[in-house]
Design a protein around this motif. Structure first.
Motif, mmCIF file in Angstrom:
data_model
loop_
_atom_site.group_PDB
_atom_site.id
_atom_site.type_symbol
_atom_site.label_atom_id
_atom_site.label_comp_id
_atom_site.label_asym_id
_atom_site.label_seq_id
_atom_site.Cartn_x
_atom_site.Cartn_y
_atom_site.Cartn_z
ATOM 1 N N GLU A 1 0.951 -0.572 0.249
ATOM 2 C CA GLU A 1 -0.086 0.089 -0.033
ATOM 3 C C GLU A 1 0.972 1.245 -0.087
ATOM 4 O OE1 GLU A 1 -3.196 2.167 2.678
ATOM 5 O OE2 GLU A 1 -2.976 -0.374 3.233
ATOM 6 N N ARG A 2 1.914 1.408 0.869
ATOM 7 C CA ARG A 2 2.747 2.702 0.779
ATOM 8 C C ARG A 2 3.155 3.030 -0.325
ATOM 9 N NH1 ARG A 2 5.507 2.306 6.864
ATOM 10 N NH2 ARG A 2 3.915 2.885 7.973
ATOM 11 N N MET A 3 3.882 1.898 -1.082
ATOM 12 C CA MET A 3 4.874 2.353 -2.290
ATOM 13 C C MET A 3 3.968 2.102 -3.207
ATOM 14 S SD MET A 3 6.539 -1.818 -2.191
ATOM 15 C CE MET A 3 8.841 -1.242 -3.782
ATOM 16 N N MET A 4 2.498 1.802 -3.338
ATOM 17 C CA MET A 4 1.595 2.233 -4.770
ATOM 18 C C MET A 4 1.015 3.270 -4.228
ATOM 19 S SD MET A 4 1.571 -0.393 -6.544
ATOM 20 C CE MET A 4 0.006 0.162 -7.268
ATOM 21 N N SER A 5 1.002 3.507 -3.262
ATOM 22 C CA SER A 5 1.037 5.364 -2.907
ATOM 23 C C SER A 5 2.634 6.609 -3.293
ATOM 24 C CB SER A 5 0.159 5.401 -1.539
ATOM 25 O OG SER A 5 1.734 5.649 -0.609
ATOM 26 N N SER A 6 3.499 5.710 -2.784
ATOM 27 C CA SER A 6 4.725 7.035 -3.303
ATOM 28 C C SER A 6 5.185 6.258 -5.105
ATOM 29 C CB SER A 6 5.387 6.424 -2.586
ATOM 30 O OG SER A 6 6.205 4.493 -3.029
ATOM 31 N N LEU A 7 4.341 6.072 -5.806
ATOM 32 C CA LEU A 7 4.503 5.009 -7.358
ATOM 33 C C LEU A 7 3.321 6.590 -7.445
ATOM 34 C CD1 LEU A 7 4.072 2.346 -8.207
ATOM 35 C CD2 LEU A 7 6.174 3.232 -8.397
ATOM 36 N N LYS A 8 2.902 7.473 -6.866
ATOM 37 C CA LYS A 8 2.287 9.184 -7.128
ATOM 38 C C LYS A 8 3.054 9.621 -7.496
ATOM 39 C CE LYS A 8 -2.513 7.146 -5.770
ATOM 40 N NZ LYS A 8 -3.621 6.736 -4.681
ATOM 41 N N SER A 9 3.944 9.729 -6.276
ATOM 42 C CA SER A 9 4.829 10.955 -6.591
ATOM 43 C C SER A 9 5.708 10.461 -7.581
ATOM 44 C CB SER A 9 5.398 10.650 -4.788
ATOM 45 O OG SER A 9 6.401 10.070 -4.583
ATOM 46 N N MET A 10 5.992 9.696 -7.956
ATOM 47 C CA MET A 10 7.190 9.476 -8.683
ATOM 48 C C MET A 10 6.606 10.308 -10.218
ATOM 49 S SD MET A 10 9.644 8.491 -7.335
ATOM 50 C CE MET A 10 10.758 8.160 -8.061
ATOM 51 N N ASP A 11 5.707 10.573 -10.529
ATOM 52 C CA ASP A 11 4.905 10.720 -12.113
ATOM 53 C C ASP A 11 6.291 11.895 -12.271
ATOM 54 O OD1 ASP A 11 3.684 11.389 -13.673
ATOM 55 O OD2 ASP A 11 1.970 12.804 -12.621
ATOM 56 N N PRO A 12 6.145 11.873 -13.993
ATOM 57 C CA PRO A 12 7.450 13.212 -14.238
ATOM 58 C C PRO A 12 7.050 14.743 -13.824
ATOM 59 C CG PRO A 12 7.107 11.153 -15.458
ATOM 60 C CD PRO A 12 5.968 10.520 -14.619
ATOM 61 N N GLU A 13 5.451 14.628 -13.932
ATOM 62 C CA GLU A 13 4.712 16.233 -14.110
ATOM 63 C C GLU A 13 4.746 16.372 -12.508
ATOM 64 O OE1 GLU A 13 0.935 18.463 -15.078
ATOM 65 O OE2 GLU A 13 0.810 16.501 -15.924
ATOM 66 N N VAL A 14 4.637 15.830 -11.617
ATOM 67 C CA VAL A 14 4.620 15.908 -10.678
ATOM 68 C C VAL A 14 5.891 16.114 -9.995
ATOM 69 C CG1 VAL A 14 3.780 15.215 -7.857
ATOM 70 C CG2 VAL A 14 2.501 14.709 -9.884
ATOM 71 N N LEU A 15 6.585 15.601 -10.029
ATOM 72 C CA LEU A 15 8.008 16.021 -9.972
ATOM 73 C C LEU A 15 9.100 16.848 -10.712
ATOM 74 C CD1 LEU A 15 9.996 12.256 -10.535
ATOM 75 C CD2 LEU A 15 9.825 13.389 -8.633
ATOM 76 N N LEU A 16 9.163 17.548 -11.994
ATOM 77 C CA LEU A 16 9.031 19.081 -12.546
ATOM 78 C C LEU A 16 8.337 19.388 -11.598
ATOM 79 C CD1 LEU A 16 9.567 18.092 -16.385
ATOM 80 C CD2 LEU A 16 11.009 18.128 -14.349
#
Length: 86
Positions: free
Chosen positions: A36-51
């Motif tokens: 569950e934690r890994m799946m929720s942290s994957l959302k923050s790995m979106d390139p648009e969010v990172l930029l």
């Protein structure tokens, strides 16, 4: 004198025979929480969010970073170094 004993049993049978606790339910709960934690942290790995996170000023910030990197190289490195000069 050498004695060899072979025991054919499952891990569950060995745990119960040796009196060890069954930690499988605990392991399943921990693994579910980790997933569950890994799946929720994957959302923050979106390139648009990172930029958006890394570059609050948009492309201007990227240009500033590029200028900084280029300013760190010596001027001789930009001309090809050992090339013949006119």
């Amino acid at each position: 004198m050498k004695v060899t004993v072979n025991v054919d049993c499952t891990p569950e049978e060995a745990r119960s025979f040796l009196g060890l606790p069954d930690v499988q339910p605990l392991q399943e709960a921990v693994m579910a929480q980790m997933q569950e934690r890994m799946m929720s942290s994957l959302k923050s790995m979106d390139p648009e969010v990172l930029l958006r996170t890394w570059g609050p000023m948009g492309l201007n910030n990227l240009e500033q970073i590029q200028k900084f990197f280029f300013s760190q190289f010596p001027a001789g490195g930009m001309t090809g170094g050992g090339a013949a000069k006119k």
